[in-house]
Design an enzyme around this catalytic site. Structure first.
Site, PDB file in Angstrom:
ATOM      1  N   HIS A 180     -32.060 -27.589  37.355  1.00 26.95           N
ATOM      2  CA  HIS A 180     -30.798 -26.856  37.423  1.00 26.95           C
ATOM      3  C   HIS A 180     -30.692 -26.131  38.766  1.00 26.95           C
ATOM      4  O   HIS A 180     -31.658 -25.539  39.250  1.00 26.95           O
ATOM      5  CB  HIS A 180     -30.740 -25.838  36.276  1.00 26.95           C
ATOM      6  CG  HIS A 180     -29.455 -25.079  36.188  1.00 26.95           C
ATOM      7  ND1 HIS A 180     -28.222 -25.702  36.149  1.00 26.95           N
ATOM      8  CD2 HIS A 180     -29.210 -23.741  36.114  1.00 26.95           C
ATOM      9  CE1 HIS A 180     -27.266 -24.775  36.058  1.00 26.95           C
ATOM     10  NE2 HIS A 180     -27.846 -23.582  36.040  1.00 26.95           N
ATOM     11  N   ASP A 233     -24.788 -18.397  38.386  1.00 33.68           N
ATOM     12  CA  ASP A 233     -25.302 -19.489  37.560  1.00 33.68           C
ATOM     13  C   ASP A 233     -24.167 -20.074  36.735  1.00 33.68           C
ATOM     14  O   ASP A 233     -23.571 -19.391  35.904  1.00 33.68           O
ATOM     15  CB  ASP A 233     -26.413 -18.953  36.646  1.00 33.68           C
ATOM     16  CG  ASP A 233     -27.093 -20.052  35.845  1.00 33.68           C
ATOM     17  OD1 ASP A 233     -26.600 -21.200  35.845  1.00 33.68           O
ATOM     18  OD2 ASP A 233     -28.115 -19.763  35.207  1.00 33.68           O
ATOM     19  N   CYS A 250     -23.965 -28.807  38.136  1.00 31.45           N
ATOM     20  CA  CYS A 250     -24.498 -27.534  38.640  1.00 31.45           C
ATOM     21  C   CYS A 250     -24.614 -27.509  40.165  1.00 31.45           C
ATOM     22  O   CYS A 250     -24.372 -26.477  40.799  1.00 31.45           O
ATOM     23  CB  CYS A 250     -25.849 -27.227  38.006  1.00 31.45           C
ATOM     24  SG  CYS A 250     -27.110 -28.508  38.244  1.00 31.45           S
TER      25      CYS A 250
END
Length: 364
Positions: free
Chosen positions: A251, A268, A319
Site C-alpha cells: 500500500h 492515506d 493507492c
C-alpha cells in the site's frame, strides 16, 4: 460469506459508496490484507508490489471466492462497524435566529466576498484534449525507455502500470516525484501564493524518493546513512518535505514534513491509522537537526496532522495514483484535494501525458 458481503455492500452504498460490487469486493479483500500485514508486520523483499500483482493474477480465476485473509469474522466486524456508522448521531438542524432574512442577506454577501478572494475550483475534466489523448495512446504503444527526468526514467513496462486496475511501482512514483522536484527548482520565486483558478504556486519543496522510507524504517537514521542524503541541501530551509511511503509492500500513502504549518502530515486513501509514520518522521527530524545544526530539534507548536476528509479509494489498486496526487497538491501548498475515486481514470491518463513529456501540466 457471499450473503454477508452483499449485506455489507448495501450498507456501504446507503452510506455513500459509489463503485460497483466487484470494485467493493476488491476493496474489502485489500483492506483485510492490509489489516493482516499490519498485525503480522510482514515485509516483502521488494518495494515494488510485484508479489501483489502476482497474487492478483492468481485470484483472477476465483472471481467469486474469497482470499484466505477475508474470513467470516472480518466480514462481521465490517458489517457491525458500517451499521454503527449509520446509527451514529445525525448533525443537529441549524439554528435559525430572529431577523433571519437580514442574516441570510449578510451571509450571501460574505459568500460573494469569499468567492472573490478564494475562487472555488472547477471540477476536474473527464478527459484530456483530443490531441493529448492521442499522445497518451501513443506512449502506451511505445517500447523501450519512454521518458527521462534527472536520474529517473520509465520504460514501457513501467508506464503500463498506469493502465486501469494496475498498482504503481517505485519507478512511476519516483519519476512523478522528480517532476514535482523539477518544477519546484524551476520556480525562481516560491511564495506559495494562490494563482489563477485557485491553484497554488509551487512551494520550496524537496522530494525524498521511495527508498528513503524503506531505509528510515528498516535501518534507522544512522544505519541507513540518511545524513548523506542531505549533504547538499538544508531541509530546514524548505517549506515542505514530500515523502511517499510504502507499507509492507502492499500500500502507498503520502507523508509530509510541513515547516510552514509546523506539522507532520499523513495522507492515506484507505484511512488507516499511521502512528508509525509520525513517530519515525519525528525521530528523523530530531536526528537530522542534531547532525546538521548540532542541537535537538524544537518541536514546540508542532502537531501530527491527518486531514479529516482525505479522499478515499473504492478499490484495491488506486493507492499509488492517490499518493502521487496528494504529493503534487501538497507541493503547491494545497490544504485539501479536488479529486476523488471518480477522477482516477482521468488522472491516470493525465499522469501518462506528464511522464511522457517529463513535465507537469499547468491546469488540473
Amino acid at each position: 460469506m457471499e450473503k454477508d458481503l452483499k449485506e455489507l455492500y448495501h450498507i456501504r452504498r446507503s452510506a455513500g459508496y459509489h463503485s460497483d460490487f466487484e470494485s467493493f469486493r476488491s476493496l474489502l479483500s485489500y483492506q483485510a490484507r492490509l489489516e493482516m500485514l499490519d498485525k503480522t508486520g510482514a515485509l516483502s523483499p521488494s518495494p515494488s508490489l510485484v508479489d501483489l500483482r502476482a497474487k492478483a493474477k492468481q485470484d483472477e480465476f476465483r472471481r467469486h471466492s474469497f482470499p484466505d485473509h477475508v474470513d467470516p469474522d472480518f466480514l462481521q466486524r465490517a458489517i457491525r462497524k458500517a451499521q454503527e456508522a449509520l446509527k451514529g448521531p445525525k448533525p443537529p438542524k441549524p439554528f435559525v435566529p430572529s431577523l433571519d432574512q437580514l442574516r441570510l442577506a449578510h451571509a450571501a454577501k460574505d459568500e460573494a466576498i469569499e468567492e472573490r478572494l478564494r475562487p472555488k475550483r472547477k471540477p476536474l475534466p473527464t478527459s484530456l484534449p483530443p490531441k493529448d489523448e492521442a499522445e497518451v495512446d501513443a506512449f502506451f504503444c511505445k517500447r523501450g525507455v519512454i521518458s527521462k527526468s534527472g536520474r529517473e526514467q520509465v520504460s514501457h513496462e513501467d508506464i503500463s502500470r498506469l493502465r486501469p486496475c494496475q498498482w504503481l511501482n517505485d519507478e512511476i512514483i519516483n519519476f512523478y516525484g522528480q517532476l514535482i522536484q523539477s518544477r519546484a527548482e524551476g520556480s525562481k520565486e516560491n511564495p506559495g501564493a494562490a494563482s489563477g483558478g485557485g491553484r497554488g504556486k509551487p512551494l520550496n519543496a524537496h522530494y525524498f524518493n521511495t527508498f528513503f522510507w524503506a531505509k528510515l524504517k528498516g535501518q534507522g537514521y544512522k544505519g541507513g546513512r540518511l545524513a548523506k542524503w542531505t549533504k547538499k541541501i538544508d531541509i530546514f530551509s524548505k517549506d515542505v518535505i514530500l515523502i511517499p511511503v510504502n507499507h509492507n509492500n502492499a500500500h502507498w500513502t503520502a507523508a509530509a514534513i510541513n515547516f510552514r504549518k509546523k506539522r507532520i502530515e499523513s495522507y492515506d486513501s484507505m484511512g488507516m491509522e499511521r502512528g508509525q509514520v509520525f513517530k519515525l518522521l519525528r525521530q528523523y527530524l530530531d536526528e537530522e537537526h542534531r547532525d546538521k545544526k548540532k542541537k535537538p530539534f524544537d518541536f514546540t507548536g508542532w502537531q501530527d496532522y491527518i486531514l479529516p476528509d482525505t479522499p478515499q479509494q473504492e478499490n484495491g489498486y488506486d493507492c499509488g495514483v492517490f499518493t502521487c496526487q496528494f504529493l503534487e497538491a501538497l507541493s503547491r501548498g494545497e490544504e485539501d484535494f479536488p479529486f476523488s475515486q471518480a477522477n482516477m481514470p482521468y488522472l491516470r491518463r493525465k499522469m501518462v501525458w506528464e511522464i511522457g513529456h517529463a513535465k507537469l501540466r499547468d491546469e488540473p
